[in-house]
Design a protein around this motif. Structure first.
Motif, PDB file in Angstrom:
ATOM      1  N   ARG A  27     -81.907  69.940 -63.080  1.00 33.14           N
ATOM      2  CA  ARG A  27     -80.794  70.363 -62.232  1.00 33.14           C
ATOM      3  C   ARG A  27     -79.430  70.130 -62.895  1.00 33.14           C
ATOM      4  O   ARG A  27     -78.443  70.743 -62.520  1.00 33.14           O
ATOM      5  CB  ARG A  27     -80.859  69.646 -60.880  1.00 33.14           C
ATOM      6  CG  ARG A  27     -82.113  70.006 -60.090  1.00 33.14           C
ATOM      7  CD  ARG A  27     -82.101  69.280 -58.759  1.00 33.14           C
ATOM      8  NE  ARG A  27     -80.953  69.661 -57.970  1.00 33.14           N
ATOM      9  CZ  ARG A  27     -80.927  70.677 -57.111  1.00 33.14           C
ATOM     10  NH1 ARG A  27     -82.010  71.411 -56.909  1.00 33.14           N
ATOM     11  NH2 ARG A  27     -79.837  70.950 -56.431  1.00 33.14           N
ATOM     12  N   GLY A  28     -79.411  69.257 -63.896  1.00 31.08           N
ATOM     13  CA  GLY A  28     -78.176  69.075 -64.658  1.00 31.08           C
ATOM     14  C   GLY A  28     -77.844  70.366 -65.385  1.00 31.08           C
ATOM     15  O   GLY A  28     -76.686  70.795 -65.439  1.00 31.08           O
ATOM     16  N   THR A  49     -78.941  62.948 -64.304  1.00 30.55           N
ATOM     17  CA  THR A  49     -78.975  64.156 -63.482  1.00 30.55           C
ATOM     18  C   THR A  49     -80.016  63.930 -62.382  1.00 30.55           C
ATOM     19  O   THR A  49     -80.823  63.007 -62.449  1.00 30.55           O
ATOM     20  CB  THR A  49     -79.348  65.417 -64.281  1.00 30.55           C
ATOM     21  OG1 THR A  49     -80.740  65.363 -64.597  1.00 30.55           O
ATOM     22  CG2 THR A  49     -78.529  65.540 -65.544  1.00 30.55           C
ATOM     23  N   ARG A  50     -79.978  64.832 -61.381  1.00 29.12           N
ATOM     24  CA  ARG A  50     -80.896  64.642 -60.249  1.00 29.12           C
ATOM     25  C   ARG A  50     -82.351  64.829 -60.682  1.00 29.12           C
ATOM     26  O   ARG A  50     -83.256  64.373 -60.017  1.00 29.12           O
ATOM     27  CB  ARG A  50     -80.536  65.616 -59.125  1.00 29.12           C
ATOM     28  CG  ARG A  50     -81.061  65.189 -57.764  1.00 29.12           C
ATOM     29  CD  ARG A  50     -80.659  66.179 -56.686  1.00 29.12           C
ATOM     30  NE  ARG A  50     -79.222  66.324 -56.562  1.00 29.12           N
ATOM     31  CZ  ARG A  50     -78.446  65.544 -55.811  1.00 29.12           C
ATOM     32  NH1 ARG A  50     -78.968  64.558 -55.111  1.00 29.12           N
ATOM     33  NH2 ARG A  50     -77.145  65.736 -55.755  1.00 29.12           N
ATOM     34  N   SER A  69     -83.354  75.662 -56.457  1.00 33.04           N
ATOM     35  CA  SER A  69     -82.892  75.719 -55.072  1.00 33.04           C
ATOM     36  C   SER A  69     -81.689  74.789 -54.957  1.00 33.04           C
ATOM     37  O   SER A  69     -81.696  73.690 -55.519  1.00 33.04           O
ATOM     38  CB  SER A  69     -84.018  75.226 -54.149  1.00 33.04           C
ATOM     39  OG  SER A  69     -83.477  74.898 -52.890  1.00 33.04           O
ATOM     40  N   HIS A  70     -80.671  75.249 -54.205  1.00 32.93           N
ATOM     41  CA  HIS A  70     -79.510  74.364 -54.036  1.00 32.93           C
ATOM     42  C   HIS A  70     -79.941  73.059 -53.385  1.00 32.93           C
ATOM     43  O   HIS A  70     -79.385  72.002 -53.663  1.00 32.93           O
ATOM     44  CB  HIS A  70     -78.435  75.041 -53.174  1.00 32.93           C
ATOM     45  CG  HIS A  70     -77.698  76.117 -53.906  1.00 32.93           C
ATOM     46  ND1 HIS A  70     -78.289  77.289 -54.301  1.00 32.93           N
ATOM     47  CD2 HIS A  70     -76.418  76.186 -54.335  1.00 32.93           C
ATOM     48  CE1 HIS A  70     -77.401  78.037 -54.937  1.00 32.93           C
ATOM     49  NE2 HIS A  70     -76.259  77.387 -54.974  1.00 32.93           N
ATOM     50  N   THR A  81     -83.109  62.259 -64.338  1.00 37.00           N
ATOM     51  CA  THR A  81     -83.184  62.254 -65.806  1.00 37.00           C
ATOM     52  C   THR A  81     -82.070  61.356 -66.326  1.00 37.00           C
ATOM     53  O   THR A  81     -80.902  61.560 -65.980  1.00 37.00           O
ATOM     54  CB  THR A  81     -82.950  63.693 -66.349  1.00 37.00           C
ATOM     55  OG1 THR A  81     -83.902  64.571 -65.748  1.00 37.00           O
ATOM     56  CG2 THR A  81     -83.076  63.751 -67.863  1.00 37.00           C
ATOM     57  N   LEU A  82     -82.447  60.375 -67.128  1.00 39.73           N
ATOM     58  CA  LEU A  82     -81.448  59.477 -67.732  1.00 39.73           C
ATOM     59  C   LEU A  82     -81.345  59.812 -69.211  1.00 39.73           C
ATOM     60  O   LEU A  82     -82.345  59.801 -69.932  1.00 39.73           O
ATOM     61  CB  LEU A  82     -81.888  58.019 -67.566  1.00 39.73           C
ATOM     62  CG  LEU A  82     -81.064  56.972 -68.334  1.00 39.73           C
ATOM     63  CD1 LEU A  82     -79.622  56.909 -67.847  1.00 39.73           C
ATOM     64  CD2 LEU A  82     -81.718  55.590 -68.213  1.00 39.73           C
TER      65      LEU A  82
END
Ligand code: PMP
Length: 279
Positions: A23-24, A93-94, A101-102, A111-112
């Motif tokens: 999603r990033g 990031t998420r 999808s929003h 994610t790191l």
């Protein structure tokens, strides 16, 4: 070799990969920190981790599962990348979603990602007589959540790219004549014996350097005022500075076509502050 860190392993820079379904990548749905390192020690690390924790809370992104190990991971990365002075970049990031999808799937893991590179020493430290920054004023094009240190930086990128093409060093954003901040820095102005900076709000990022500079000024007994600054105020200031973790403190010489009052570094507060900046 330059090392990065992704999720739970160190990987050489050439080999690190993420999925385009992250999603990033798709939404800029992530937050980040930029941490300067001097003599192999991360500077104001606790403040950066606290701000990261706040960014995660503000965006509802889960903490990475190695959250408690982040200071150790940073130290390991610093060791692996060898340079005594570095910039550590850390992004959460998420995470990777199955479909675009929003509305995020709440069960995905964040994610790191971390990497680091050599810190270019503030040029005003090496050469205080270097002419100050030449910046342009721009009506702030950004969203109403500039207090979140989000990776979604397209407005800042466009502003700095255009300033660069015009041969300028940076941008100061304002809203209807009122200064917010730089495109990647906070703004300070000196008037006589007082130093002003824009108050914390959703229109600025609360810089770690801003906090450090306010505290340095306080320890020197200099009056600091967190209050609104107009663009007109800047033209009349004795000194204007931009501050950030990688820039430290840098003086401004010119705003649009107005040259600011010229003072030698030895008579300037920014120069005095730089000499105690790392102490
Ligand atoms: N404002 C913005 C918009 C920034 O991007 C930055 C630097 N990331 C700052 C202020 C300064 O923050 P810091 O001192 O924590 O680097």
């Amino acid at each position: 070799m330059n090392w990065t860190y992704l999720n739970d392993i160190f990987i050489p820079k050439e080999e690190v990969r993420i999925s385009p379904f992250d999603r990033g990548f798709l939404f800029g749905d992530g937050v980040y920190e930029v941490i300067p390192v001097y003599e192999s020690k991360a500077f104001h690390l606790e403040d950066h981790i606290s701000r990261l924790e706040r960014s995660l809370k503000q965006t509802g992104i889960n903490k990475p599962k190695v959250w408690n190990d982040i200071p150790q991971i940073i130290n390991e990365l610093i060791k692996k990348n060898v340079f005594p002075n570095q910039v550590v970049y850390l992004q959460v990031t998420r995470g990777e979603d199955v479909v675009r999808s929003h509305i995020p799937d709440p069960s995905i893991s964040p994610t790191l990602f971390l990497n680091s590179w050599e810190l270019s020493i503030n040029p005003y430290r090496l050469n205080p007589d270097k002419p100050g920054l030449d910046v342009k004023i721009l009506e702030d094009p950004r969203w109403e959540r500039c207090d979140v240190k989000a990776t979604t930086l397209l407005s800042n990128v466009i502003a700095l790219r255009e300033a660069n093409i015009e041969g300028r060093d940076g941008v100061i954003f304002c809203i209807k004549g009122k200064v917010t901040e730089g495109a990647a820095s906070n703004v300070f102005a000196v008037f006589g014996n007082s130093v002003l900076t824009t108050p914390e709000s959703n229109q600025i990022l609360s810089g770690i350097t801003r906090k450090h500079v306010l505290s340095l000024l306080g320890s020197k007994g200099i009056e600091t005022l967190e209050q609104d600054l107009s663009v007109k105020n800047l033209y009349e200031a004795d000194e204007v500075w931009m501050t950030s973790s990688t820039q430290e403190i840098q003086p401004v010489r010119k705003i649009d076509d107005k040259e600011l009052s010229a003072k030698s570094p030895k008579d300037s507060l920014w120069f005095d502050l730089l000499s105690s900046y790392l102490v």
